[in-house]
Design a protein around this motif. Structure first.
Motif, PDB file in Angstrom:
ATOM      1  N   LYS A  19       0.830  -1.197   0.000  1.00 21.61           N
ATOM      2  CA  LYS A  19       0.000   0.000   0.000  1.00 21.61           C
ATOM      3  C   LYS A  19       0.867   1.250   0.000  1.00 21.61           C
ATOM      4  O   LYS A  19       2.000   1.256   0.477  1.00 21.61           O
ATOM      5  CB  LYS A  19      -0.962   0.022   1.186  1.00 21.61           C
ATOM      6  N   ILE A  46       3.879   8.418  13.351  1.00 23.53           N
ATOM      7  CA  ILE A  46       4.398   7.118  12.916  1.00 23.53           C
ATOM      8  C   ILE A  46       5.906   7.184  12.696  1.00 23.53           C
ATOM      9  O   ILE A  46       6.633   6.243  13.003  1.00 23.53           O
ATOM     10  CB  ILE A  46       3.648   6.583  11.673  1.00 23.53           C
ATOM     11  N   LYS A  77       3.051  -4.441  12.028  1.00 22.90           N
ATOM     12  CA  LYS A  77       1.886  -3.931  12.765  1.00 22.90           C
ATOM     13  C   LYS A  77       1.794  -2.410  12.689  1.00 22.90           C
ATOM     14  O   LYS A  77       0.710  -1.849  12.714  1.00 22.90           O
ATOM     15  CB  LYS A  77       1.953  -4.371  14.232  1.00 22.90           C
ATOM     16  N   ARG A  78       2.952  -1.749  12.610  1.00 26.49           N
ATOM     17  CA  ARG A  78       2.974  -0.287  12.552  1.00 26.49           C
ATOM     18  C   ARG A  78       2.428   0.229  11.222  1.00 26.49           C
ATOM     19  O   ARG A  78       1.754   1.248  11.164  1.00 26.49           O
ATOM     20  CB  ARG A  78       4.414   0.197  12.755  1.00 26.49           C
ATOM     21  N   PHE A 110       0.762  -1.787   8.684  1.00 23.37           N
ATOM     22  CA  PHE A 110      -0.400  -2.475   8.132  1.00 23.37           C
ATOM     23  C   PHE A 110      -1.429  -2.695   9.223  1.00 23.37           C
ATOM     24  O   PHE A 110      -1.100  -3.099  10.331  1.00 23.37           O
ATOM     25  CB  PHE A 110       0.003  -3.835   7.535  1.00 23.37           C
ATOM     26  N   ASN A 111      -2.686  -2.452   8.883  1.00 25.21           N
ATOM     27  CA  ASN A 111      -3.797  -2.715   9.795  1.00 25.21           C
ATOM     28  C   ASN A 111      -4.181  -4.190   9.715  1.00 25.21           C
ATOM     29  O   ASN A 111      -3.808  -4.897   8.761  1.00 25.21           O
ATOM     30  CB  ASN A 111      -5.011  -1.864   9.424  1.00 25.21           C
ATOM     31  N   ASP A 112      -4.936  -4.659  10.697  1.00 23.82           N
ATOM     32  CA  ASP A 112      -5.459  -6.025  10.651  1.00 23.82           C
ATOM     33  C   ASP A 112      -6.196  -6.239   9.335  1.00 23.82           C
ATOM     34  O   ASP A 112      -6.952  -5.353   8.897  1.00 23.82           O
ATOM     35  CB  ASP A 112      -6.427  -6.280  11.823  1.00 23.82           C
ATOM     36  N   GLU A 168      -4.836  -6.437   6.347  1.00 23.01           N
ATOM     37  CA  GLU A 168      -4.133  -5.906   5.180  1.00 23.01           C
ATOM     38  C   GLU A 168      -2.936  -6.751   4.752  1.00 23.01           C
ATOM     39  O   GLU A 168      -2.393  -6.531   3.672  1.00 23.01           O
ATOM     40  CB  GLU A 168      -3.661  -4.477   5.436  1.00 23.01           C
TER      41      GLU A 168
END
Length: 143
Positions: A38, A46, A134-135, A137-139, A141
């Protein structure tokens, strides 16, 4: 070798030079599988988290500014021993020290800041890869 998933960030120099497809093809040629991909603009928050190990250094504002020049491409890449193999494909962090044939040796900045403008960030170990995935990409993805 263990099946691993790692994070790659195509930095603004890769995006602005239209190198994403070329570099991605190198990873795929090695047999690695794309599990998530993405484009995203990086917030101050971030970046402070991702670069927490240097966030208190005087050069951090330059790093933050560079990483916000363009959106970046986040890539979740899977393969046997992918973390070490990707780092070998990239070459040393300093593009000036990277051999021809490595990604940074072929495409990294040789004139300016070769440690920052070096095409890609890659996780440096399994723990870092897990935290970085995890930082960025969301759950749901990463497939």
């Amino acid at each position: 070798m263990a099946l691993e998933t790692t994070l790659i960030l195509f930095k603004p120099d890769a995006v602005s030079k239209s190198l994403v497809g070329t570099v991605l093809a190198r990873f795929e040629t090695e047999g690695f599988k794309i599990r998530g991909l993405k484009m995203m603009a990086l917030s101050d928050e971030i970046l402070a988290e991702h670069y927490s190990h240097i966030a208190d250094k005087p050069f951090f504002p330059d790093v933050r500014s560079f990483m916000q020049e363009t959106p970046v491409i986040a890539l979740a890449l899977e393969g046997e021993g992918v973390i070490g193999k990707v780092r070998d494909l990239l070459g040393p962090t300093d593009s000036k020290e990277a051999a021809p044939g490595t990604i940074r040796g072929d495409f990294g900045d040789k004139e300016g800041d070769a440690k920052m403008r070096n095409v890609c960030h890659a996780s440096d170990g399994p723990e870092a890869a897990a935290a970085e995935l995890k930082r960025f990409f969301n759950d749901g993805e990463v497939f």
